[in-house]
Design a protein around this motif. Structure first.
Motif, PDB file in Angstrom:
ATOM      1  N   LEU A 104       9.521 -10.113  -0.589  1.00 39.06           N
ATOM      2  CA  LEU A 104      10.475 -10.662  -1.555  1.00 39.06           C
ATOM      3  C   LEU A 104      11.801  -9.913  -1.608  1.00 39.06           C
ATOM      4  O   LEU A 104      12.847 -10.526  -1.730  1.00 39.06           O
ATOM      5  CB  LEU A 104       9.850 -10.698  -2.948  1.00 39.06           C
ATOM      6  N   ALA A 105      11.776  -8.586  -1.516  1.00 39.63           N
ATOM      7  CA  ALA A 105      13.011  -7.815  -1.594  1.00 39.63           C
ATOM      8  C   ALA A 105      12.752  -6.392  -1.146  1.00 39.63           C
ATOM      9  O   ALA A 105      11.669  -5.845  -1.370  1.00 39.63           O
ATOM     10  CB  ALA A 105      13.571  -7.807  -3.025  1.00 39.63           C
ATOM     11  N   SER A 106      13.761  -5.793  -0.516  1.00 42.28           N
ATOM     12  CA  SER A 106      13.655  -4.395  -0.118  1.00 42.28           C
ATOM     13  C   SER A 106      13.745  -3.478  -1.334  1.00 42.28           C
ATOM     14  O   SER A 106      14.469  -3.768  -2.295  1.00 42.28           O
ATOM     15  CB  SER A 106      14.787  -4.040   0.852  1.00 42.28           C
ATOM     16  N   ASN A 112       6.181  -7.028  -5.350  1.00 40.55           N
ATOM     17  CA  ASN A 112       5.236  -7.346  -4.296  1.00 40.55           C
ATOM     18  C   ASN A 112       4.013  -8.060  -4.848  1.00 40.55           C
ATOM     19  O   ASN A 112       3.471  -7.678  -5.889  1.00 40.55           O
ATOM     20  CB  ASN A 112       4.803  -6.070  -3.580  1.00 40.55           C
ATOM     21  N   PRO A 113       3.551  -9.113  -4.180  1.00 38.96           N
ATOM     22  CA  PRO A 113       2.353  -9.820  -4.641  1.00 38.96           C
ATOM     23  C   PRO A 113       1.102  -8.962  -4.475  1.00 38.96           C
ATOM     24  O   PRO A 113       1.120  -7.929  -3.806  1.00 38.96           O
ATOM     25  CB  PRO A 113       2.298 -11.062  -3.754  1.00 38.96           C
ATOM     26  N   ALA A 119      -1.431 -10.277   2.195  1.00 35.16           N
ATOM     27  CA  ALA A 119      -2.095 -10.315   3.494  1.00 35.16           C
ATOM     28  C   ALA A 119      -2.051 -11.719   4.092  1.00 35.16           C
ATOM     29  O   ALA A 119      -1.818 -11.889   5.302  1.00 35.16           O
ATOM     30  CB  ALA A 119      -3.536  -9.840   3.363  1.00 35.16           C
ATOM     31  N   GLU A 120      -2.257 -12.740   3.276  1.00 34.70           N
ATOM     32  CA  GLU A 120      -2.206 -14.118   3.766  1.00 34.70           C
ATOM     33  C   GLU A 120      -0.825 -14.452   4.323  1.00 34.70           C
ATOM     34  O   GLU A 120      -0.697 -15.109   5.364  1.00 34.70           O
ATOM     35  CB  GLU A 120      -2.566 -15.085   2.645  1.00 34.70           C
ATOM     36  N   GLU A 146       1.961  -2.247  -1.199  1.00 37.09           N
ATOM     37  CA  GLU A 146       2.717  -2.999  -0.204  1.00 37.09           C
ATOM     38  C   GLU A 146       2.200  -2.688   1.200  1.00 37.09           C
ATOM     39  O   GLU A 146       2.075  -3.581   2.048  1.00 37.09           O
ATOM     40  CB  GLU A 146       4.198  -2.656  -0.327  1.00 37.09           C
ATOM     41  N   ALA A 147       1.893  -1.422   1.446  1.00 34.76           N
ATOM     42  CA  ALA A 147       1.362  -1.030   2.744  1.00 34.76           C
ATOM     43  C   ALA A 147       0.017  -1.692   3.012  1.00 34.76           C
ATOM     44  O   ALA A 147      -0.232  -2.207   4.114  1.00 34.76           O
ATOM     45  CB  ALA A 147       1.214   0.493   2.806  1.00 34.76           C
ATOM     46  N   GLU A 148      -0.848  -1.732   2.013  1.00 32.19           N
ATOM     47  CA  GLU A 148      -2.167  -2.316   2.227  1.00 32.19           C
ATOM     48  C   GLU A 148      -2.075  -3.806   2.524  1.00 32.19           C
ATOM     49  O   GLU A 148      -2.766  -4.318   3.420  1.00 32.19           O
ATOM     50  CB  GLU A 148      -3.078  -2.082   1.020  1.00 32.19           C
ATOM     51  N   GLY A 149      -1.237  -4.525   1.797  1.00 29.46           N
ATOM     52  CA  GLY A 149      -1.098  -5.959   2.042  1.00 29.46           C
ATOM     53  C   GLY A 149      -0.614  -6.255   3.448  1.00 29.46           C
ATOM     54  O   GLY A 149      -1.147  -7.135   4.139  1.00 29.46           O
TER      55      GLY A 149
END
Length: 296
Positions: A104-106, A112-113, A119-120, A146-149
């Motif tokens: 969505l944005a830096s 972050n979702p 992941a999807e 964010e890293a995990e997704g």
């Protein structure tokens, strides 16, 4: 002496500058829609200056970003355009990295979702690019979630995955979320990305960050930005990049000084991010060769 992978520099900012158009919230995606040939020209310029990897202009090509302006149906066409331009510019023996930026944005981990949804979304992008890239480069990751997704979304990619993390400009030991950078270690162990990098942070913050990621057991490196800092104006919803200012004390020589210090710390993958252009990459190539390193 070491084998060093030399990445390219800024793609998005370089496209905005070369287009001469006013920046929009779609950033380099808008430029690619209006001037697709510029994308290939930028890639070719970096290759001619010594870069061995082209980063696709897909950093901001996300369905979630396009949906905000009613262009979600153009996602496949935009991915195709970015890949085609990178392929057009690539000399034999060079690699293409499929860029996967924040959904969505830096610098906004708060937007972050949840991990499953993220992941999807990344899985969809990976499926569109996997047959035409040599590796995936997850960029500007600002939080552990964010890293995990992103790592989940690339888990079945069947291509190498490099994870690039963004740290606080005044404290390279913390992610942009404020979480300790060391908190990424367990995800690296779990998902085993091929390399871990620091990106889109002030170069002065990189050495402290490298000291941490060097303990993760993976090849590591960095590609920093040339912004004076991330402003509050840029952290608003749907900003334009003119809310950020380019540094005037980070020319090719100064940036190369910083990057060669990272190599001295053991970094084997280096390059540039926003506001680091072709001249910087050429100077880096020259310095690496003069020091006896091999660019691979």
């Amino acid at each position: 002496m070491a084998d060093i992978t030399l990445l390219d520099g800024s793609i998005g900012q370089e496209l905005v500058k070369r287009s001469g158009d006013a920046p929009t919230p779609l950033w380099s995606t808008r430029v690619m829609m209006d001037h697709p040939e510029l994308v290939g020209d930028v890639h070719a310029d970096y290759f001619s200056r010594g870069a061995t990897v082209a980063t696709t202009n897909t950093y901001a090509v996300h369905r979630s970003r396009l949906d905000r302006v009613g262009l979600g149906d153009q996602l496949p066409d935009l991915i195709e355009a970015a890949l085609s331009q990178a392929e057009r510019a690539r000399p034999a023996g060079r690699r293409i990295a499929g860029a996967l930026g924040p959904l969505l944005a830096s610098y906004r981990p708060d937007l972050n979702p949840e991990v499953e949804e993220a992941a999807e979304k990344f899985t969809e992008l990976v499926a569109m690019m996997a047959d035409r890239v040599d590796l995936f480069l997850i960029e500007t990751v600002s939080s552990v979630q964010e890293a995990e997704g992103a790592l989940r979304g690339t888990e079945q990619a069947d291509k190498p995955v490099w994870l690039a993390l963004s740290v606080m400009d005044d404290d390279g030991t913390r992610l942009r979320s404020g979480e300790p950078l060391s908190g990424i270690a367990s995800l690296v162990d779990r998902f085993t990305p091929e390399a871990v990098l620091i990106n889109c942070s002030r170069p002065e913050a990189v050495p402290a960050a490298l000291n941490i990621i060097a303990t993760f057991g993976r090849p590591f490196g960095a590609y920093a930005n040339g912004f004076t800092g991330i402003t509050q104006e840029f952290l608003q919803d749907a900003p334009t990049v003119d809310a950020l200012q380019q540094r005037h004390d980070l020319g090719p020589d100064e940036y190369a000084d910083q990057a060669m210090g990272w190599v001295a710390q053991g970094a084997t993958i280096i390059g540039g991010c926003c506001e680091v252009g072709p001249d910087h990459i050429q100077r880096l190539a020259d310095r690496l060769c003069a020091a006896g390193h091999s660019i691979v």
